[in-house]
Write a protein that holds these residues in place. Structure first.
Motif, PDB file in Angstrom:
ATOM      1  N   GLY A  64       0.794  -1.226   0.000  1.00  0.00           N
ATOM      2  CA  GLY A  64       0.000   0.000   0.000  1.00  0.00           C
ATOM      3  C   GLY A  64       0.823   1.271   0.000  1.00  0.00           C
ATOM      4  N   GLU A  65       2.147   1.140  -0.121  1.00  0.00           N
ATOM      5  CA  GLU A  65       3.040   2.287  -0.110  1.00  0.00           C
ATOM      6  C   GLU A  65       3.622   2.460  -1.505  1.00  0.00           C
ATOM      7  OE1 GLU A  65       6.827   3.789   2.588  1.00  0.00           O
ATOM      8  OE2 GLU A  65       6.202   1.701   2.656  1.00  0.00           O
ATOM      9  N   THR A  66       3.697   3.707  -1.965  1.00  0.00           N
ATOM     10  CA  THR A  66       4.251   3.942  -3.296  1.00  0.00           C
ATOM     11  C   THR A  66       5.757   4.125  -3.202  1.00  0.00           C
ATOM     12  OG1 THR A  66       2.193   5.019  -3.942  1.00  0.00           O
ATOM     13  CG2 THR A  66       4.102   5.398  -5.361  1.00  0.00           C
ATOM     14  N   LEU A  67       6.466   3.346  -3.993  1.00  0.00           N
ATOM     15  CA  LEU A  67       7.919   3.436  -4.016  1.00  0.00           C
ATOM     16  C   LEU A  67       8.353   3.986  -5.369  1.00  0.00           C
ATOM     17  CD1 LEU A  67       8.675  -0.028  -2.410  1.00  0.00           C
ATOM     18  CD2 LEU A  67       9.071   2.190  -1.332  1.00  0.00           C
ATOM     19  N   TYR A  68       9.478   4.683  -5.379  1.00  0.00           N
ATOM     20  CA  TYR A  68       9.966   5.331  -6.602  1.00  0.00           C
ATOM     21  C   TYR A  68      11.320   4.759  -6.991  1.00  0.00           C
ATOM     22  CZ  TYR A  68       6.304   8.611  -5.404  1.00  0.00           C
ATOM     23  OH  TYR A  68       5.096   9.169  -5.087  1.00  0.00           O
ATOM     24  N   PHE A  69      11.474   4.590  -8.295  1.00  0.00           N
ATOM     25  CA  PHE A  69      12.731   4.026  -8.794  1.00  0.00           C
ATOM     26  C   PHE A  69      13.276   4.856  -9.949  1.00  0.00           C
ATOM     27  CE2 PHE A  69      10.050   0.724  -7.057  1.00  0.00           C
ATOM     28  CZ  PHE A  69      10.887   0.163  -6.111  1.00  0.00           C
ATOM     29  N   CYS A  70      14.618   4.872 -10.072  1.00  0.00           N
ATOM     30  CA  CYS A  70      15.253   5.679 -11.117  1.00  0.00           C
ATOM     31  C   CYS A  70      15.133   4.998 -12.471  1.00  0.00           C
ATOM     32  CB  CYS A  70      16.718   5.928 -10.774  1.00  0.00           C
ATOM     33  SG  CYS A  70      17.742   4.456 -10.862  1.00  0.00           S
ATOM     34  N   SER A  71      15.002   3.678 -12.479  1.00  0.00           N
ATOM     35  CA  SER A  71      14.932   2.959 -13.751  1.00  0.00           C
ATOM     36  C   SER A  71      14.158   1.673 -13.585  1.00  0.00           C
ATOM     37  CB  SER A  71      16.356   2.622 -14.237  1.00  0.00           C
ATOM     38  OG  SER A  71      16.963   1.744 -13.315  1.00  0.00           O
ATOM     39  N   GLU A  72      13.791   1.099 -14.720  1.00  0.00           N
ATOM     40  CA  GLU A  72      13.085  -0.180 -14.717  1.00  0.00           C
ATOM     41  C   GLU A  72      13.959  -1.254 -14.074  1.00  0.00           C
ATOM     42  OE1 GLU A  72       9.946  -0.667 -15.553  1.00  0.00           O
ATOM     43  OE2 GLU A  72      10.112  -2.792 -15.075  1.00  0.00           O
ATOM     44  N   GLU A  73      15.260  -1.146 -14.254  1.00  0.00           N
ATOM     45  CA  GLU A  73      16.207  -2.111 -13.683  1.00  0.00           C
ATOM     46  C   GLU A  73      16.092  -2.143 -12.154  1.00  0.00           C
ATOM     47  OE1 GLU A  73      20.226  -1.372 -14.985  1.00  0.00           O
ATOM     48  OE2 GLU A  73      20.982  -2.924 -13.631  1.00  0.00           O
ATOM     49  N   CYS A  74      16.089  -0.942 -11.559  1.00  0.00           N
ATOM     50  CA  CYS A  74      15.985  -0.867 -10.100  1.00  0.00           C
ATOM     51  C   CYS A  74      14.625  -1.379  -9.633  1.00  0.00           C
ATOM     52  CB  CYS A  74      16.193   0.564  -9.625  1.00  0.00           C
ATOM     53  SG  CYS A  74      17.926   1.043  -9.639  1.00  0.00           S
ATOM     54  N   ARG A  75      13.604  -1.082 -10.392  1.00  0.00           N
ATOM     55  CA  ARG A  75      12.264  -1.512 -10.013  1.00  0.00           C
ATOM     56  C   ARG A  75      12.195  -3.045 -10.002  1.00  0.00           C
ATOM     57  NH1 ARG A  75       6.362  -0.717 -12.120  1.00  0.00           N
ATOM     58  NH2 ARG A  75       7.144  -1.549 -14.048  1.00  0.00           N
ATOM     59  N   GLN A  76      12.788  -3.657 -11.047  1.00  0.00           N
ATOM     60  CA  GLN A  76      12.798  -5.113 -11.119  1.00  0.00           C
ATOM     61  C   GLN A  76      13.610  -5.717  -9.973  1.00  0.00           C
ATOM     62  OE1 GLN A  76      10.909  -6.989 -13.055  1.00  0.00           O
ATOM     63  NE2 GLN A  76      10.073  -5.141 -13.999  1.00  0.00           N
ATOM     64  N   LYS A  77      14.749  -5.087  -9.642  1.00  0.00           N
ATOM     65  CA  LYS A  77      15.592  -5.590  -8.536  1.00  0.00           C
ATOM     66  C   LYS A  77      14.783  -5.596  -7.252  1.00  0.00           C
ATOM     67  CE  LYS A  77      20.244  -4.286  -9.928  1.00  0.00           C
ATOM     68  NZ  LYS A  77      21.288  -3.265  -9.732  1.00  0.00           N
ATOM     69  N   HIS A  78      14.037  -4.491  -7.030  1.00  0.00           N
ATOM     70  CA  HIS A  78      13.225  -4.393  -5.819  1.00  0.00           C
ATOM     71  C   HIS A  78      12.152  -5.470  -5.809  1.00  0.00           C
ATOM     72  CE1 HIS A  78      10.943  -2.757  -2.503  1.00  0.00           C
ATOM     73  NE2 HIS A  78       9.870  -2.855  -3.251  1.00  0.00           N
ATOM     74  N   LEU A  79      11.482  -5.643  -6.943  1.00  0.00           N
ATOM     75  CA  LEU A  79      10.394  -6.628  -7.014  1.00  0.00           C
ATOM     76  C   LEU A  79      10.941  -8.038  -6.774  1.00  0.00           C
ATOM     77  CD1 LEU A  79       8.370  -5.164 -10.013  1.00  0.00           C
ATOM     78  CD2 LEU A  79       7.726  -5.102  -7.593  1.00  0.00           C
ATOM     79  N   LYS A  80      12.149  -8.316  -7.274  1.00  0.00           N
ATOM     80  CA  LYS A  80      12.755  -9.641  -7.083  1.00  0.00           C
ATOM     81  C   LYS A  80      13.167  -9.828  -5.632  1.00  0.00           C
ATOM     82  CE  LYS A  80      14.394 -10.462 -11.729  1.00  0.00           C
ATOM     83  NZ  LYS A  80      15.523 -10.150 -12.619  1.00  0.00           N
ATOM     84  N   SER A  81      13.683  -8.767  -4.997  1.00  0.00           N
ATOM     85  CA  SER A  81      14.126  -8.885  -3.613  1.00  0.00           C
ATOM     86  C   SER A  81      12.964  -9.100  -2.666  1.00  0.00           C
ATOM     87  CB  SER A  81      14.908  -7.619  -3.213  1.00  0.00           C
ATOM     88  OG  SER A  81      14.033  -6.531  -3.066  1.00  0.00           O
ATOM     89  N   LYS A  82      11.770  -8.714  -3.107  1.00  0.00           N
ATOM     90  CA  LYS A  82      10.598  -8.894  -2.259  1.00  0.00           C
ATOM     91  C   LYS A  82      10.188 -10.343  -2.141  1.00  0.00           C
ATOM     92  CE  LYS A  82       7.615  -6.290  -1.010  1.00  0.00           C
ATOM     93  NZ  LYS A  82       7.250  -5.868   0.363  1.00  0.00           N
ATOM     94  N   THR A  83      10.487 -11.147  -3.165  1.00  0.00           N
ATOM     95  CA  THR A  83      10.013 -12.518  -3.181  1.00  0.00           C
ATOM     96  C   THR A  83      11.051 -13.499  -2.634  1.00  0.00           C
ATOM     97  OG1 THR A  83      10.730 -12.687  -5.486  1.00  0.00           O
ATOM     98  CG2 THR A  83       8.418 -12.195  -5.101  1.00  0.00           C
TER      99      THR A  83
END
Ligand SMILES: [Zn+2]
Length: 83
Positions: A64-83
């Motif tokens: 429920g929290e909005t997170l901001y990323f500088c690039s799609e790469e960082c966004r994917q890294k975050h999404l992978k680290s969550k799982t």
């Protein structure tokens, strides 16, 4: 003669009016160009700790929290680290 002067006066007023309208319109047209910079609130990319303008950041919602990323790469890294 006075009628001619009146006509000239009206024409002059018209020209001045058109000039003012053109100046005002030009001023208004510049504003939208400046608007993107008004959304330059800085947000932090939690992956690489980079600060970047919110308007340029990619977002992802996490718990429920909005997170901001500088690039799609960082966004994917975050999404992978969550799982
Ligand atoms: Zn990043």
């Amino acid at each position: 003669m006075s009628t001619l002067l009146k006509v000239l006066f009206v024409v002059l007023l018209y020209v001045v009016w058109r000039y003012l309208v053109a100046v005002v319109r030009r001023g208004q047209r510049r504003e939208p160009e400046l608007k993107p910079t008004t959304g330059h609130m800085l947000v932090r990319d939690p992956v690489c700790n980079t600060y970047l303008p919110e308007s340029r950041a990619l977002t992802a919602t996490s718990d429920g929290e909005t997170l901001y990323f500088c690039s799609e790469e960082c966004r994917q890294k975050h999404l992978k680290s969550k799982t």
